[in-house]
Structure formats: C-alpha cells, structure tokens
Design a protein around this motif. Structure first.
Motif, mmCIF file in Angstrom:
data_model
loop_
_atom_site.group_PDB
_atom_site.id
_atom_site.type_symbol
_atom_site.label_atom_id
_atom_site.label_comp_id
_atom_site.label_asym_id
_atom_site.label_seq_id
_atom_site.Cartn_x
_atom_site.Cartn_y
_atom_site.Cartn_z
ATOM 1 N N HIS A 123 0.861 -1.187 0.000
ATOM 2 C CA HIS A 123 0.000 0.000 0.000
ATOM 3 C C HIS A 123 0.894 1.231 0.000
ATOM 4 N N GLN A 146 -9.611 -5.997 -6.167
ATOM 5 C CA GLN A 146 -9.635 -4.530 -6.301
ATOM 6 C C GLN A 146 -10.772 -3.917 -5.482
ATOM 7 N N LEU A 149 -9.675 -3.724 -1.829
ATOM 8 C CA LEU A 149 -8.693 -2.665 -1.568
ATOM 9 C C LEU A 149 -9.329 -1.278 -1.665
ATOM 10 N N SER A 150 -10.287 -1.118 -2.573
ATOM 11 C CA SER A 150 -10.989 0.178 -2.665
ATOM 12 C C SER A 150 -11.800 0.423 -1.406
ATOM 13 N N THR A 157 -8.144 5.355 -4.401
ATOM 14 C CA THR A 157 -7.173 4.248 -4.475
ATOM 15 C C THR A 157 -7.263 3.576 -5.846
ATOM 16 N N THR A 159 -5.452 0.272 -8.071
ATOM 17 C CA THR A 159 -4.732 -0.964 -7.766
ATOM 18 C C THR A 159 -4.256 -1.653 -9.044
ATOM 19 N N CYS A 161 -3.097 -5.594 -9.775
ATOM 20 C CA CYS A 161 -3.054 -6.855 -9.025
ATOM 21 C C CYS A 161 -2.982 -8.052 -9.966
ATOM 22 N N SER A 177 -5.410 -3.801 -13.829
ATOM 23 C CA SER A 177 -5.756 -2.582 -13.097
ATOM 24 C C SER A 177 -7.080 -2.079 -13.645
ATOM 25 N N ALA A 200 -1.530 -1.228 -4.185
ATOM 26 C CA ALA A 200 -2.623 -0.253 -4.114
ATOM 27 C C ALA A 200 -2.025 1.115 -3.821
ATOM 28 N N THR A 202 -2.953 5.012 -2.866
ATOM 29 C CA THR A 202 -3.945 6.003 -2.461
ATOM 30 C C THR A 202 -3.295 7.381 -2.586
#
Ligand code: SF4
Lengths: 614, 90
Positions: A123, A146, A149-150, A157, A159, A161, A177, A200, A202
C-alpha cells in the motif's frame, strides 16, 4: 506536482526494506522516462542468466513523463521484467488510472525485488509505503481483490493486481488494473512468484503545476484531435471493428494460422458487437474512452460481461478455434480479466491444442474428456479455466505454447517467436508486421513496431507494399524506434494516428522536462533507438542471437489461404535477406549484435564489454 | 475537372496493380463513384450497404483530411485524392 518526479521507490520483499531514490541525471537525459527508465534499470540490476521466477528477477512498474498531466492519452504505464515466457527483456503496457496515480504518489517508477515469505500486498501513499498481509486475498480474482482494496482505502485508491493465474505461475499471467491489463509476457507471473498480490496506491489527483507552455500545447493537441477522423472513429468504435478490415485483407489468422479469413466473419463484425454494447470506459485523461463494454443478454452466456473485448481478444477467442459466437468471446474475455490471463496467449494456446486434437496428436483422454472440435466454444471456455487453475491439461498449457509443444513433440504447430504467441495479423499478408515480430525485443508482439503503413495505408514515412520483404527493413526499424520514443511519454499507441504525434508530443516532453532537445524529432528518435538497442543488448547478453530471430515454419512454408482475397498463396520468403539488411541498417553485426560503433554513437559504451563476450 | 484518385497500395492486388486513376468529377463523392465504375470490386471496401462512406475510411485531398461530410466536398482540377484505413489495431 512535477510531471517528472525523478523519484523511484525500491521495495525489497525479502527483507521488507523500502527505499526512495532519485533517478540519476544521466539516466534522465539519456532515457527520458517510461520504457527508457525500465530497460536502464533492468539491464543494470538483473544479472545475465537470472531465472525469471526466482527472487533475483525484478519487476519494474513505470509511468511516463507525461502521466498525471492533462495531456490526452499519455497515462499509460508498463510492467518491465525478464519474462518467464520468453526469457527476454519484456515490457507490457496497460491503461486505466494506475500510471497517473503512481505519479500522484510522487514516483516515476517502482522496482520490486526479492520475494515475500507469504502473500503480501503493497500500500503506497505520498507519505509512505507498507507491505501488508494478503493471505485473505490470495485465491481471489482481480475484481474481488480490487473491490476489497478500494473499500479498505477509499475512492482515491487505484490498484494493480494479479488473479489466480499469476498465483499459479501460469507463464502468461497478466497484471490487471481496473479492467485494463499489462497482458503479455507473464509480468503477472513474476509478480506471483514474488508472492505479491497487489499494489494499491492512495493519492490525490493534482494538476496544479502545469506550465503555460504545456497548457498551450495541450490546447493545440485537443484542437487537432477534435477534427481528426481517426480520433473520432476510435472514440466511436474503439478496436471493435478492426476484424472487418483484417478479414478483408486476408490477414485474420484462423485455425492456428492456416487461413487468413474467418468463414463466418460476418458474424464477428463491429456492427454485431455494437448490438451488445452497454457502456464505455477509458484511461486517465483521455477523451477517446475507447474501451467498449459488452453484455450478453440471451442464450447460454447470458449475463457474461466484459469491458472489451478489444480487437486482439475478439480474434483470440474466435479465430483460433473457428468460433463464431461473439457471446462466447465476451465470456472468455471476462474470465481472463478475472483470472489475470493474457487473452492473446491463452486463445492462441487453445488454438494450438485444437489443431493437435484434429490431427490425433492429442486424444480425448489427453484433454480431460473435452471435445475439441472446431467451433466448440464450450470446450474453449473450459480450457481457459483449466489453464488459470493449472488443472488437468491446463497444467501443461499454462507453460505456454512453445514449452507445451516441446513436451508433446509438436513444435511445428506452435505459432510463436521466442516463446511469445503470434497475435492477430498474419505475417504472410502483412510482412513488415511479421518482420517486426521477428526482430522485436519481446517476441511476436503486434505493438512493438506496428506496421500502420501496411494495415491502414499510412503514407509516413513512405507508402509500403505489404507483400514486399527485405526492402522494407527500414520501415520495420522506423516503426520500432517510433514506438520506443512514444513509450517514454508513455503515449497510447492508438493516439499515434490522431495528428498530434510526434511533433506536439516532442514539444510536450521538452516543456515538462526542460530538456529543449526533446522537441527535436531527430534527437527523440535517437532516444528511441538507444532504448531499442539496450533492450537488444539485454537479450544478446542472455544468449539470444540471429537464430532466434525467426518465424514459425508454417509462415515460411505453407501458402496463406484467404479464400480469394489478396494475399492468397503468400509465404514469407526472404527471412535471411531481410535480417542481413535489417542488421546492416541497425548497425549490428551479421549475428545481430549491436556493434561497438553503434553503441558508442548511442552513448551505450558501458555495455560494450558484455557484447564483446557474446 | 480532372482529378487523380490514388488507390491505396493494400488494394493494389484487387486492381491489377493500378496505382491511380484520373477521373472527371466535381466532388469527392463523384470521384469515388467514378473509381468504383472502373473497379466495382472496391465498392464494398469504400461504402456500407446504405452507400455511406465506411467510418474507417479516411479521404484526404492533397494530403488534407476531407472529414467531415467528405462525399460532398468539392475538388479542383489537378487535385489528388488519397484513401486510407483509420481503424486502430490493439
Ligand atoms: S485511446 Fe483508449 S486505450 Fe488509449 S489512452 Fe485513450 S482510452 Fe486508453
């Protein structure tokens, strides 16, 4: 925000150490950004002979000089590594917002090294970087990952992945993504090998520092685009009707490159896709929004939806198995995005297996009882899942067509260059495109030097006969260098045809970096050439040479069958003659090694010693 | 009005290698119609079933794009009309 931050983030997953470094001045001058930074660090830091899936390999995620600005179509980002599929240098390009977000967090690139003991995610914010446990995300698809993580870090954010395919080390796994992917070459596999599920970021959007000079150039860019038909058409259709043209040209490769035209091409047209379109999406700061979302509303695949498919995927899940159900193609695209698979290599590999089945080299019992007759799309979808999960026959196919073919003794039917499956343009009917596959630094990629002159009739730098061979070596080089120079930005390759590239682009780079020379297209071309040569040097150091610059035997011996459209009967005939000419124009030796003179000319004297050993 | 229509090289095999045709016309639409009279096989490459220019075909006159409303654009004596595909591959 400055658009070139000059900062890189280094994350060592073995030790958990995170460091911030500045890109040194010489690198910034010689390589400018994006792909240039990527190969510079990869060459310096990944020793020859490194096993791609070992902790010694590195994964570099990089944005371009212009990412995060309000310039149109430049927020692309790329993953750069040594590929587990090809063993070469590799760069895989993706869109959406991730590249801009990396910039907003304050970085031009991240270098990921080592290997975490257990699944983790990174992160990153403007204030810091944490390596966190991803045990609960391991096994989850890219959509769920995703979403989680959001929810965890909020709307600001973005991501990148991997899905189950990357975790299972399928050699052509993607990094995803949004629903955009760095698809080719197994960059997601390298991420999986490091036990890294996601990155991720932010960060807050910021465009405050755009100079007046840059703003004027953006106005100019937008003015040009607004009246440019290629832009307007791309906005309307994306790449969903490219197959209408390639079928007509006889270069839409069907049944594992046996035919150049789909017998049911009228069922696959852009107009048919248009009927299922439900929305549009795009990348950061791009008015084209060329991603077209589709939803299947009836039949066996009702409910399947994908933000795509793009042309290559329209091809890869129709032509290789002679499928004419666009609904099945949409379903396959959706599974690939969820699982994190490269759609091109997945579809191509499945096409290879169907041919082996037809020829009796593989029997029903060898393919988990599936019926692999041409047109059978249910089996195609079953194979996509099996590959992602390495289940049954999927375990062999997950190794990629070239390795699977070697295991089965079926090399003739494996359609690849250096291990990368051929994409959706038959080299027999688009020969500069084919010779780009031969000489590209990543194997058979359509976008490493796309031959617009052949496929679209572009007349810059000159018109090209698409069946001519060695005499077009200069065009192949032109396209490759042009692509490399565009990828320091990183501009979207589609926007190359919108009238503002390369002139306005060069001026934008100069405005953002303060390096006046970048406005000079001659100099910028040299930057592209430098990048291309250093990538070649990386491959030479890994043992690649002239013998690897090759095409599948089918392309050089079996006449193209197009059903009467142009190109009928064509084969690629002049490989050797082409290579002689290409190497000579590149300033390379007869074995394809960049010469001392060329390296010095490009300020790459530091790699001379490596080349002398080759 | 004599105008030269340059046939894109990727259609060369459909027209026995003919590179350009001189036609007598006042608009781009007339030029293209005259071209398809010489070579009917180019008709569906240029026009859709309703006779409209395909969205993926770009016409330039003396290297300047004729978009929008290409077919009604006037041409002058000595002009050169070029045809290109503008689809994007990816
Ligand atoms: S043209 Fe499409 S792929 Fe390219 S930047 Fe714009 S939205 Fe993204």
């Amino acid at each position: 925000m400055e658009h070139r931050t000059g900062r890189l983030l280094r994350v060592d997953l073995s030790t958990g150490r995170v460091t911030r470094e500045m890109v040194d001045e010489q690198t910034a001058l010689d390589f400018v950004g994006g792909r240039g930074f990527g190969i510079n660090y990869l060459y310096r830091e990944v020793a020859p002979g490194t096993e791609p899936l070992s902790e010694k390999n590195k994964l570099i995620l990089v944005n371009g000089v212009l990412a995060g600005s309000s310039v149109q179509a430049v927020a692309r980002w790329m993953a750069i590594t040594k590929s587990p599929l090809t063993g070469t240098f590799f760069r895989s390009v993706a869109g959406a917002d991730f590249g801009a977000w990396l910039k907003f967090a304050g970085y031009d690139l991240i270098i990921i090294e080592g290997k975490a003991e257990k699944p983790v995610y990174i992160h990153l914010t403007a204030d810091g970087c944490q390596i966190l446990d991803a045990g609960h995300l391991w096994g989850k698809d890219t959509r769920v990952t995703q979403q989680w993580l959001s929810q965890q870090y909020g709307q600001n954010t973005r991501t990148a992945c991997i899905g189950p395919a990357g975790e299972n080390l399928v050699r052509y796994s993607a990094i995803v993504s949004g629903r955009r992917t760095a698809g080719r070459g197994g960059t997601g596999t390298v991420m999986g090998s490091k036990n890294l599920k996601a990155i991720a970021i932010t960060a807050q959007r910021s465009m405050s520092n755009e100079s007046e000079a840059l703003r004027n150039l953006i106005r100019r860019q937008v003015d040009i685009m607004r009246t440019n038909k290629a832009f307007i058409h791309h906005k309307e259709m994306g790449t969903t009707e490219t197959q209408d043209v390639t079928n007509r040209l006889g270069i839409f490769p069907v049944k594992n490159y046996r035919l150049g035209k789909h017998p049911d091409h009228e069922k696959l047209t852009g107009a048919e896709y248009r009927k299922l379109r439900v929305g549009e999406f795009g990348c950061y700061s791009c008015a084209a929004r060329c991603g077209k979302a589709h939803l299947v509303t009836s039949g066996a695949y009702k409910g399947a939806t994908s933000e795509g498919p793009e042309y290559e995927t329209i091809w890869s899940f129709s032509a290789p198995i002679e499928n004419s159900s666009i609904e099945a193609t949409i379903a396959a695209d959706e599974i690939c995005d969820d699982m994190g698979l490269d759609t091109i290599s997945t579809g191509a590999c499945i096409g290879f297996v169907y041919e082996l089945y037809e020829r009796g080299i593989l029997k029903k019992k060898d393919v988990d009882g599936l019926e692999l007759s041409y047109g059978n799309h249910e089996s195609m979808l079953a194979l996509v899942r099996k590959i992602a999960l390495r289940e049954g026959i999927g375990n062999l196919l997950a190794e990629g067509t070239a390795r699977a073919a070697a295991t089965l003794g079926a090399e003739y039917y494996a359609m690849h260059v250096k291990g990368l499956d051929l994409p959706a343009y038959d080299p027999r009917g688009a020969k500069s495109q084919g010779y780009n596959y031969v000489t590209s630094n990543i194997g058979a990629s359509h976008c490493f030097g796309y031959a617009r002159q052949e496929i679209f009739g572009a007349t810059v730098p000159r018109p090209v006969d698409r069946f001519a061979e060695a005499e077009n070596a200069d065009i192949v080089i032109y396209n490759q260098n042009l692509t490399a120079m565009g990828e320091v930005g990183i501009i979207c390759s589609f926007s190359q045809g919108w009238g503002w590239f390369p002139e306005v682009y060069g001026k934008m780079l100069a405005a953002v970096t303060g390096v006046e020379r970048l406005a000079d297209l001659g100099y910028l071309t040299t930057v592209g050439e430098r990048i291309f040569n250093l990538e070649r040097a990386f491959n030479v150091r890994e043992g690649f040479s002239r013998s690897h610059d090759n095409l599948p035997k089918r392309i050089t011996s079996e006449p193209l069958v197009t059903g009467g459209t142009p190109g009928e009967g064509q084969v690629v005939r002049e490989l050797d003659k082409f290579l002689d000419r290409y190497y000579q124009l590149r300033g390379w030796t007869k074995e394809g090694v960049p010469s001392a003179q060329k390296l010095k000319e490009l300020n790459l004297g530091s790699v001379l010693e490596d080349m002398a050993k080759s | 009005m004599s105008v030269t229509v340059v046939i894109p090289h990727f259609w060369g095999y459909l027209v026995n290698g003919v590179k350009e045709v001189d036609v007598d016309c006042r608009t781009i639409g007339e030029c293209l119609t005259a071209l398809t009279e010489h070579f009917p096989q180019l008709n569906d490459l240029l026009f859709d079933k309703k006779g409209r220019l395909h969205g993926f075909i770009d016409i330039t006159v003396n290297e300047k794009s004729a978009y929008p409303d290409e077919l009604n654009k006037p041409v002058n004596d000595g002009d050169k009309v070029f045809i290109a595909n503008i689809i994007a591959g990816g």
